[in-house]
Motif scaffolding. Structure first.
Motif, short mmCIF file in Angstrom:
data_model
loop_
_atom_site.label_atom_id
_atom_site.label_comp_id
_atom_site.label_asym_id
_atom_site.label_seq_id
_atom_site.Cartn_x
_atom_site.Cartn_y
_atom_site.Cartn_z
N GLY A 6 98.43 32.94 158.15
CA GLY A 6 97.32 32.29 158.86
C GLY A 6 97.26 32.71 160.32
O GLY A 6 97.71 33.80 160.69
N LYS A 7 96.73 31.83 161.15
CA LYS A 7 96.61 32.09 162.58
C LYS A 7 97.31 30.99 163.37
O LYS A 7 97.28 29.83 162.99
CB LYS A 7 95.13 32.15 162.99
CG LYS A 7 94.35 33.31 162.39
CD LYS A 7 92.91 33.30 162.88
CE LYS A 7 92.13 34.47 162.30
NZ LYS A 7 90.72 34.46 162.77
N ILE A 8 97.92 31.38 164.48
CA ILE A 8 98.58 30.42 165.38
C ILE A 8 98.11 30.70 166.80
O ILE A 8 98.13 31.85 167.26
CB ILE A 8 100.12 30.53 165.31
CG1 ILE A 8 100.63 30.25 163.90
CG2 ILE A 8 100.76 29.56 166.32
CD1 ILE A 8 102.12 30.49 163.73
N GLN A 9 97.71 29.65 167.48
CA GLN A 9 97.29 29.78 168.89
C GLN A 9 98.17 28.90 169.76
O GLN A 9 98.38 27.72 169.46
CB GLN A 9 95.83 29.35 169.04
CG GLN A 9 95.33 29.41 170.48
CD GLN A 9 93.95 28.80 170.64
OE1 GLN A 9 93.32 28.36 169.66
NE2 GLN A 9 93.46 28.75 171.87
N VAL A 10 98.68 29.49 170.84
CA VAL A 10 99.37 28.67 171.85
C VAL A 10 98.28 28.11 172.75
O VAL A 10 97.67 28.83 173.53
CB VAL A 10 100.36 29.52 172.68
CG1 VAL A 10 101.11 28.61 173.67
CG2 VAL A 10 101.34 30.25 171.78
#
Length: 311
Positions: free
Chosen positions: A279-283
């Protein structure tokens, strides 16, 4: 203008430059500390000065995740001994719970809120703890994150607290995301970035840094008189591009070298973990508190203190 030895010492601690050059910088900048730092950097005598506290006070900075809500709070005491006291620690925990559940707008609103398990305000209970512990206690600041995946990290028993907020899309293994968040929190504690990415840096700060680096590069090029001035300036401008990348790598989390694997950046590591988890991970954001940062203790002469006690 007269420059005090204390001011010179403070500049030396901030920059690592010798006392005489620090005094020269302060005289040249009429005692303005920020301008003096830039003056030293333009001369190539100081690296990027970190935002540091003058003198650390005591207490703790602790981060929590309470029912998914992230909270980071700093509560100050007069001595390190009291900051380790179980009663003091429990008080900090309870106040953090109030922040998580009541979502106060600021410290004053927090003080007016009900203390857990008592029909009294946080301010009233604080006064009781001051009497029972025997030291002044101050709730200094807090930050609350309600959304996303929050990860808390406390370093050295509360000398540094870090709260990281992440957003994950298409990932079911939130525990793995939280593990990434812990690694990032440890990175933030150790490397002290100011921003998540370069997009967050105010334009005026970027321009100021470019101006400092250009002045420094031009100063360095003055020695080579065989090269025409126009060309020297062009060379200096090219140097600035590389040095700005170093600046971003210092102040921006995603641009920093990942401490657990220094062959990759934090941004590259986050993308690799996200890909592995499908998936995608955003800080999204983070907060780092250093206990006592920016608070100046009252300085007392030891001999005068002893003399006052025997009068």
């Amino acid at each position: 203008m007269a420059i005090s030895a204390k001011t010179v010492k403070e500049l030396r601690e901030m920059t690592g430059v010798g006392m005489m050059k620090c005094k020269e910088a302060l005289v040249a900048c009429d005692g303005d500390m920020d301008k003096a730092v830039d003056w030293l950097r333009e001369k190539g005598l100081a690296a990027q000065a970190k935002k540091a506290s003058k003198v650390a006070s005591e207490g703790v900075s602790k981060a929590y995740v309470i029912d998914g809500v992230g909270v980071i709070i700093e509560v100050n005491s007069q001595t390190d001994f009291v900051s380790k006291n179980a009663t003091f620690q429990a008080f900090v925990d309870d106040v953090a719970t109030v922040v998580a559940t009541e979502n106060p707008a600021d410290v004053e609103t927090l003080k007016a809120a009900n203390y857990p398990g008592e029909n009294r305000s946080v301010d009233a209970v604080t006064a009781d703890r001051v009497l029972s512990i025997g030291e002044n206690i101050q709730i200094r600041r807090f930050v609350r994150y309600a959304d996303g995946i929050n990860v808390a990290y406390v370093h050295m028993g509360g000398k540094i607290g870090v709260l990281v907020n992440l957003k994950a899309e298409g990932i079911e293994d939130t525990a793995a995301v939280a593990e990434l968040g812990k690694d990032l929190a440890m990175q933030i504690a150790a490397m002290s970035p100011s921003y998540v990415s370069s997009d967050e840096i105010p334009a005026e700060e970027v321009e100021k840094e470019k101006a400092v680096q250009l002045a420094k590069a031009i100063e360095e090029g003055k020695e080579n008189t065989k090269i025409p001035e126009a060309k020297r300036k062009m060379i200096a401008e090219n140097k600035v591009k590389g040095r700005m990348n170093n600046f971003y790598a210092e102040v921006c989390l995603l641009n920093q070298q990942y401490v657990k694997e220094n062959k990759t950046t934090v941004e590259q590591h986050v993308k690799a973990v996200a890909k592995q988890l499908g998936g995608k991970i955003q800080v999204v954001k983070f907060t780092r508190f250093v206990t006592g940062e920016g608070i100046e203790k009252k300085e007392e002469n030891f001999a005068d203190e002893v003399a006052s006690m025997i009068k």
